[in-house]
Write a protein that holds these residues in place. Sequence first.
Motif, mmCIF file in Angstrom:
data_model
loop_
_atom_site.group_PDB
_atom_site.id
_atom_site.type_symbol
_atom_site.label_atom_id
_atom_site.label_comp_id
_atom_site.label_asym_id
_atom_site.label_seq_id
_atom_site.Cartn_x
_atom_site.Cartn_y
_atom_site.Cartn_z
ATOM 1 N N SER A 234 -14.547 -8.040 -15.460
ATOM 2 C CA SER A 234 -14.201 -7.251 -14.293
ATOM 3 C C SER A 234 -12.726 -6.834 -14.357
ATOM 4 C CB SER A 234 -14.493 -8.034 -13.011
ATOM 5 O OG SER A 234 -14.013 -9.356 -13.119
ATOM 6 N N LYS A 235 -12.413 -5.684 -13.766
ATOM 7 C CA LYS A 235 -11.067 -5.118 -13.869
ATOM 8 C C LYS A 235 -10.135 -5.685 -12.807
ATOM 9 C CE LYS A 235 -12.658 -0.698 -15.774
ATOM 10 N NZ LYS A 235 -12.754 0.760 -15.547
ATOM 11 N N CYS A 236 -8.829 -5.580 -13.080
ATOM 12 C CA CYS A 236 -7.789 -6.039 -12.159
ATOM 13 C C CYS A 236 -7.329 -4.892 -11.261
ATOM 14 C CB CYS A 236 -6.589 -6.570 -12.932
ATOM 15 S SG CYS A 236 -6.757 -8.276 -13.487
ATOM 16 N N LEU A 237 -7.101 -5.199 -9.993
ATOM 17 C CA LEU A 237 -6.479 -4.249 -9.081
ATOM 18 C C LEU A 237 -4.981 -4.256 -9.362
ATOM 19 C CD1 LEU A 237 -7.276 -2.394 -6.652
ATOM 20 C CD2 LEU A 237 -6.453 -4.243 -5.170
ATOM 21 N N VAL A 238 -4.382 -3.065 -9.487
ATOM 22 C CA VAL A 238 -2.999 -2.940 -9.949
ATOM 23 C C VAL A 238 -2.198 -2.041 -9.009
ATOM 24 C CG1 VAL A 238 -1.526 -2.075 -11.828
ATOM 25 C CG2 VAL A 238 -3.668 -3.279 -12.360
ATOM 26 N N ARG B 299 0.730 6.063 -4.399
ATOM 27 C CA ARG B 299 0.266 5.386 -3.184
ATOM 28 C C ARG B 299 -1.130 4.804 -3.344
ATOM 29 N NH1 ARG B 299 -0.840 7.990 1.158
ATOM 30 N NH2 ARG B 299 -0.256 6.288 2.593
ATOM 31 N N MET B 300 -1.782 5.107 -4.464
ATOM 32 C CA MET B 300 -3.146 4.628 -4.632
ATOM 33 C C MET B 300 -3.208 3.548 -5.708
ATOM 34 S SD MET B 300 -5.200 8.246 -4.296
ATOM 35 C CE MET B 300 -6.799 7.464 -4.353
ATOM 36 N N ARG C 292 2.753 -8.565 -5.482
ATOM 37 C CA ARG C 292 3.932 -9.339 -5.849
ATOM 38 C C ARG C 292 4.966 -8.485 -6.575
ATOM 39 N NH1 ARG C 292 1.315 -15.041 -8.145
ATOM 40 N NH2 ARG C 292 -0.005 -15.477 -6.309
ATOM 41 N N ALA C 293 4.526 -7.395 -7.171
ATOM 42 C CA ALA C 293 5.445 -6.542 -7.925
ATOM 43 C C ALA C 293 6.267 -5.638 -7.007
ATOM 44 C CB ALA C 293 4.671 -5.687 -8.925
ATOM 45 N N THR C 294 5.652 -5.107 -5.961
ATOM 46 C CA THR C 294 6.335 -4.109 -5.122
ATOM 47 C C THR C 294 6.554 -4.552 -3.681
ATOM 48 O OG1 THR C 294 4.270 -3.050 -4.427
ATOM 49 C CG2 THR C 294 5.254 -2.302 -6.518
ATOM 50 N N GLY C 295 5.832 -5.586 -3.240
ATOM 51 C CA GLY C 295 5.929 -5.995 -1.840
ATOM 52 C C GLY C 295 5.119 -5.103 -0.907
ATOM 53 N N ARG C 296 4.432 -4.111 -1.471
ATOM 54 C CA ARG C 296 3.607 -3.244 -0.640
ATOM 55 C C ARG C 296 2.254 -3.894 -0.352
ATOM 56 N NH1 ARG C 296 3.747 2.725 -3.253
ATOM 57 N NH2 ARG C 296 2.845 1.632 -5.050
ATOM 58 N N CYS C 297 1.591 -3.413 0.687
ATOM 59 C CA CYS C 297 0.299 -3.965 1.089
ATOM 60 C C CYS C 297 -0.835 -3.020 0.715
ATOM 61 C CB CYS C 297 0.260 -4.200 2.600
ATOM 62 S SG CYS C 297 1.086 -5.714 3.125
ATOM 63 N N LEU C 298 -1.955 -3.617 0.358
ATOM 64 C CA LEU C 298 -3.191 -2.860 0.201
ATOM 65 C C LEU C 298 -3.724 -2.588 1.600
ATOM 66 C CD1 LEU C 298 -5.411 -1.807 -1.793
ATOM 67 C CD2 LEU C 298 -6.573 -3.990 -1.403
ATOM 68 N N GLU C 299 -3.882 -1.295 1.938
ATOM 69 C CA GLU C 299 -4.315 -0.950 3.289
ATOM 70 C C GLU C 299 -5.299 0.208 3.260
ATOM 71 O OE1 GLU C 299 -0.762 -2.727 6.021
ATOM 72 O OE2 GLU C 299 -0.936 -0.542 5.931
ATOM 73 N N LEU D 46 -8.165 3.949 0.217
ATOM 74 C CA LEU D 46 -7.346 2.773 -0.092
ATOM 75 C C LEU D 46 -5.972 3.229 -0.544
ATOM 76 C CD1 LEU D 46 -9.671 0.364 -2.124
ATOM 77 C CD2 LEU D 46 -8.576 -0.131 0.057
ATOM 78 N N VAL D 47 -4.939 2.618 0.014
ATOM 79 C CA VAL D 47 -3.565 2.942 -0.382
ATOM 80 C C VAL D 47 -2.756 1.655 -0.497
ATOM 81 C CG1 VAL D 47 -3.578 5.230 0.687
ATOM 82 C CG2 VAL D 47 -2.838 3.233 2.024
ATOM 83 N N VAL D 48 -1.624 1.742 -1.194
ATOM 84 C CA VAL D 48 -0.621 0.675 -1.157
ATOM 85 C C VAL D 48 0.617 1.263 -0.487
ATOM 86 C CG1 VAL D 48 -1.321 -0.865 -3.018
ATOM 87 C CG2 VAL D 48 -0.163 1.242 -3.595
ATOM 88 N N GLN D 49 1.074 0.617 0.547
ATOM 89 C CA GLN D 49 2.165 1.162 1.348
ATOM 90 C C GLN D 49 2.893 0.026 2.067
ATOM 91 O OE1 GLN D 49 0.093 3.750 4.103
ATOM 92 N NE2 GLN D 49 -0.633 2.066 5.366
ATOM 93 N N ARG D 50 3.919 0.414 2.816
ATOM 94 C CA ARG D 50 4.647 -0.565 3.613
ATOM 95 C C ARG D 50 3.682 -1.245 4.579
ATOM 96 N NH1 ARG D 50 10.104 0.783 7.148
ATOM 97 N NH2 ARG D 50 10.488 -1.363 7.890
ATOM 98 N N CYS D 51 3.763 -2.555 4.652
ATOM 99 C CA CYS D 51 2.780 -3.333 5.419
ATOM 100 C C CYS D 51 2.827 -2.976 6.900
ATOM 101 C CB CYS D 51 3.021 -4.829 5.236
ATOM 102 S SG CYS D 51 2.966 -5.353 3.501
#
Length: 342
Positions: A262-266, A272-273, A301-308, A321-326
Motif C-alpha cells: 500500500s502507498k504512503c500519504l505524502v 495544497r494536495m 511532521r515535515a510541514t506542520g500542515r494538516c490533512l483537511e 482533500l488538502v493539506v493546509q494550516r490547521c
Amino acid sequence: MQKRGSLARDAKANFSPARRRRGLQHPGEGAGPLWVTWDYGAGVSPAGLSSEEALGCRTGVREPGVSCVLCSHLGEEGAAPSCPGLRICPAVGGVGAAVWQCGGSMEVLPCSRVAHIERTRKPYNNDIDYYAKRNALRAAEVWMDDFKSHVYMAWNIPMTNPGVDFGDVSERLALRQRLKCRSFKWYLENVYPEMRIYNNTLTYGEVRNSKASGYCLDQGAEDGDRAILYPCHGMSSQLVRYSADGLLQLGPLGSTAFLPDSKCLVDDGRGRMPTLKKCEDVARPTQRLWDFTQSGPIVSRATGRCLEVEMSKDANFGLRLVVQRCSGQKWMIRNWIKHARH
C-alpha cells in the motif's frame, strides 16, 4: 528442519525438468498461497513464480482437494466439509502453514492427480464471502499468534466484534498444543520470509472526517497518485493503516514481497494536495510521516500542515482533500490495535 532461504530463489533452482519428473520437496507450495488467508481472492503465482513458470510445473491439484488432505494430516479424518468448524473447504495457505508448524511439509508432485468432485448442493448459502472470512479468522486465531491482526486488517474488519462468528476454537488450540506445533514466527523465519510483517500497526480501517459525514479516505484510482474522499464502503481501497513509525498508508495490504505494498500519504510542501507514493520512493522520509490521534487532527511532521477537507464544486462529491494550516478538523479511524506512546 533446516532454515529455508528465499522461496523465489529456491523455486527457480528446484523446478528443473529432472526434479519435475521425479517429484520434489519445496516449501513454497505450502506457504505461497498463505496470502489467501489474508486477502481472499488476490492473484499471485506460487512461490513468486511467473505464470509461465507456474504452468511449467503443473500438479493437477485443486486447492480444496489439497485442503482436505491437509486436514487429515492434522488429525481431522472424517471431517465434513474438510475441517471441523469450517463451513467451506479452507484456503490451503492457512492450513498449509499449520502443516509446517506441526512438523510436516508441503510437496510438489508433478505427476500426482487429486480429484475434486463438486457437490450438487453446496453446504453454505450464496454469501461465500462471509464463510471465507469465517475460515480465515479461525485459521488466524488458532495458528497465527501475534500476527493474527494481519488477517483482520486485510479484510478491513475490527478485531473485536468483527461481524463474523467464527465459532469456538478451543479444541483447535488444544490440538495445536498437543501436537507441540511451532509458532507462526518460526514459520515466517524458516519457511516463508517473503511475507510482509505489519506488526508495527497502531490503527487501521476506515478514516472519516468530522466535516464530511458518510465519506471515507480512499486511495482513489489504483494507478493514480491522489487520495480522495468517497462514500464509505469498507472495502480494501478504504483500508488505512497508521504505523508506529508515523506512516499513513492507503489501499490493500501487499502481503508478500511479490505484491505491491500500500502507498504512503505524502506532503511534499509544494502544493495544497497530498499525494500517494510508494513509501520507498519518497525523496525525504519526513514527508511521509504524520501525527495522528483519535478524534484529532492529522498533522504532517515535515510541514506542520494538516490533512483537511474543503468544499469544492470541481471535486467529486463536492469534497477535496488538502493539506493546509490547521483549522481544527477532526479525523476518526475505526480500529485501534495499540495506542502510540508520546
